[in-house]
Write an enzyme that holds these catalytic residues in place. Structure first.
Site, PDB file in Angstrom:
ATOM      1  N   ARG A 152       0.866  -1.174   0.000  1.00 62.69           N
ATOM      2  CA  ARG A 152       0.000   0.000   0.000  1.00 62.69           C
ATOM      3  C   ARG A 152       0.904   1.226   0.000  1.00 62.69           C
ATOM      4  O   ARG A 152       1.759   1.359   0.878  1.00 62.69           O
ATOM      5  CB  ARG A 152      -0.882   0.023   1.245  1.00 62.69           C
ATOM      6  CG  ARG A 152      -1.846  -1.152   1.373  1.00 62.69           C
ATOM      7  CD  ARG A 152      -2.415  -1.202   2.793  1.00 62.69           C
ATOM      8  NE  ARG A 152      -1.349  -1.399   3.777  1.00 62.69           N
ATOM      9  CZ  ARG A 152      -1.491  -1.132   5.076  1.00 62.69           C
ATOM     10  NH1 ARG A 152      -2.632  -0.656   5.546  1.00 62.69           N
ATOM     11  NH2 ARG A 152      -0.489  -1.341   5.914  1.00 62.69           N
ATOM     12  N   CYS A 268      -2.206   1.372  -9.595  1.00 60.43           N
ATOM     13  CA  CYS A 268      -2.536  -0.052  -9.479  1.00 60.43           C
ATOM     14  C   CYS A 268      -3.992  -0.350  -9.818  1.00 60.43           C
ATOM     15  O   CYS A 268      -4.281  -0.938 -10.851  1.00 60.43           O
ATOM     16  CB  CYS A 268      -2.203  -0.562  -8.075  1.00 60.43           C
ATOM     17  SG  CYS A 268      -0.433  -0.618  -7.722  1.00 60.43           S
TER      18      CYS A 268
END
Length: 443
Positions: A152, A268
């Site tokens: 993340r 992403c």
């Protein structure tokens, strides 16, 4: 263990530094000379909390170095391929040129007993294709494994050093001798996390490849679901935040990723769900992932709605209105502006005649290069001075903690649009502001 990391962008630089932190001897390789020069000087080429300190610490040990010379890969037991797979221009499919080029450049330097490990997010079937190339070019090597990343942005260092799970896709599957040899070597790489009882899934190539895109597709779907509910809430003047709290108490659903607002962006989720759809079509499973088209559509509609809302509170026109935008990065604790909803909204408002002034704690330089025809400010105070409306579009902590009373004396009109449902509506309204947010009641 001596290891190589090919590609020193966001994934590779973090992975290289973290592997050195775990005690390995690591050489990072990239074709970008400026990036390598910065990393070799222990300077992070992008904003990621904790990375600058980690680079300084690991470089000082002598276990980490960076180079543009692929020949430096020789002698490593493990070679990680960490290059990007962006969306193809004009298509949904992933652009595999960088993965292919990195692998082809590496193969002449892969020796007996060594393992090539892919970490990039790729279409299912890529690992098998690359494994054949490895077997042909380096027949005495252990072959290829696939080890997807689950980082993340903003938490990448912690996610690498203390992952919530590890996934190995090994040659022939986990039951074969070659699969077991690959697993054993990867277990040495990740010995420290495994000693902390990190969950480990050892599987075949295709399952390992699908894990990352399936996870991203699920998260994207959850975000778009709550944003679809926010669209309905606006129609009936209901409160999306209370709705999310209520359904989130069901442990089958959970509260995480049920924060309605401007939607997802970054390097992403958007490109990964599109590449997933494209690959399903290539495999003859077109109907399987058609729901992701609506997921993508809902997400993009949030940006349009925010522009419409800004125009609405500015009495029907943005022409000549000073619009302060707080946030350019796609998420807080990052300087990544790839497919950023915040920057996209700012650019759309500028196209509709708004006088946009944007600020961000980390991403102003990147935003200025991408969208040079809007104005930029170094501070919130500078950005909001004389503003007809303020838009909070990236939920940095310093923006969530803003004092509405302090800002009142700086703006022309006390209007704030909360694009992330990150503020306390009562606090701002009590200070005399018109507060609007996606999916929240008008008052």
């Amino acid at each position: 263990m001596r290891m190589t990391v090919i590609g020193c962008g966001y994934l590779g630089a973090v992975h290289a530094a973290c592997m050195a932190e775990l005690g390995h001897e690591v050489v990072g390789i990239d074709v970008d000379q400026d990036k390598i020069a910065a990393l070799q000087a222990a300077k992070a080429p992008f904003f990621e909390p904790g990375l600058p300190e980690l680079l300084e610490r690991t470089m000082a040990t002598g276990r980490l170095r960076f180079t543009t010379d692929m020949a430096e890969a020789e002698g490593s037991q493990v070679h990680f391929v960490c290059v990007g797979t962006p969306q193809k221009r004009g298509e949904f499919a992933a652009d595999m040129r960088f993965v292919d080029a990195a692998t082809e450049a590496l193969l002449p330097h892969v020796g007996p007993g060594e393992l090539v490990v892919g970490k990039s997010t790729v279409p299912v079937g890529t690992a098998a294709r690359l494994a054949a190339l490895v077997a042909q070019a380096a027949p005495d090597a252990l072959g290829l494994a696939w080890n997807p990343e689950f980082l993340r942005e903003g938490h990448a260092v912690e996610d690498t050093l203390r992952p919530d799970r590890l996934v190995y896709g090994v040659p022939g599957g986990p039951e074969t001798p070659e699969g077991q040899r690959a697993k054993n070597l990867l277990d040495e790489v990740y010995a420290t996390p495994l000693q902390r009882n990190t969950p480990l899934i050892v599987t075949d190539y295709q399952t390992a490849e699908l894990v990352k895109v399936a996870a991203n597709s699920f998260l994207a779907t959850k975000i778009s679901f709550i944003n679809a509910m926010a669209e309905l809430c606006e129609k009936v003047n209901a409160d999306i935040t209370q709705l999310a709290d209520a359904i989130g108490h069901d442990d089958r659903i959970g509260r995480k990723f049920l924060n309605a607002g401007l939607g997802f962006g970054g390097g992403c989720l958007p490109k990964d769900i599109r590449a997933f759809m494209a690959r399903a079509g290539e495999l003859g499973a077109d109907q399987t992932l058609t729901f992701l088209r609506e997921v993508d559509s809902i997400n993009m509609r949030r940006r349009i709605r925010m522009v419409d809302l800004a125009r609405e509170v500015c009495d029907g026109s943005l022409i000549g209105k000073r619009v302060a935008v707080l946030g350019a990065a796609f998420k807080p604790d990052s300087d990544d502006i790839r497919d950023s909803p915040a920057l996209n909204v700012a650019a759309q408002i500028r196209l509709q005649g708004g006088d946009v002034v944007l600020t961000d704690p980390a991403a102003v330089d990147n935003a200025r290069r991408a969208v040079p025809d809007i104005s930029y400010a170094d501070t919130v105070e500078e950005a909001v001075k004389g503003a007809h409306v303020v838009l909070l579009l990236t939920e940095w902590r310093e923006y969530r903690d803003l004092d509405p009373t302090t800002l009142s004396g700086l703006v022309r009109e006390k209007r704030i649009l909360d694009g992330r449902n990150a503020l306390d509506p009562a606090r701002w309204r009590n200070a005399g502001w018109t507060y609007r947010a996606l999916g929240r009641p008008r008052a």
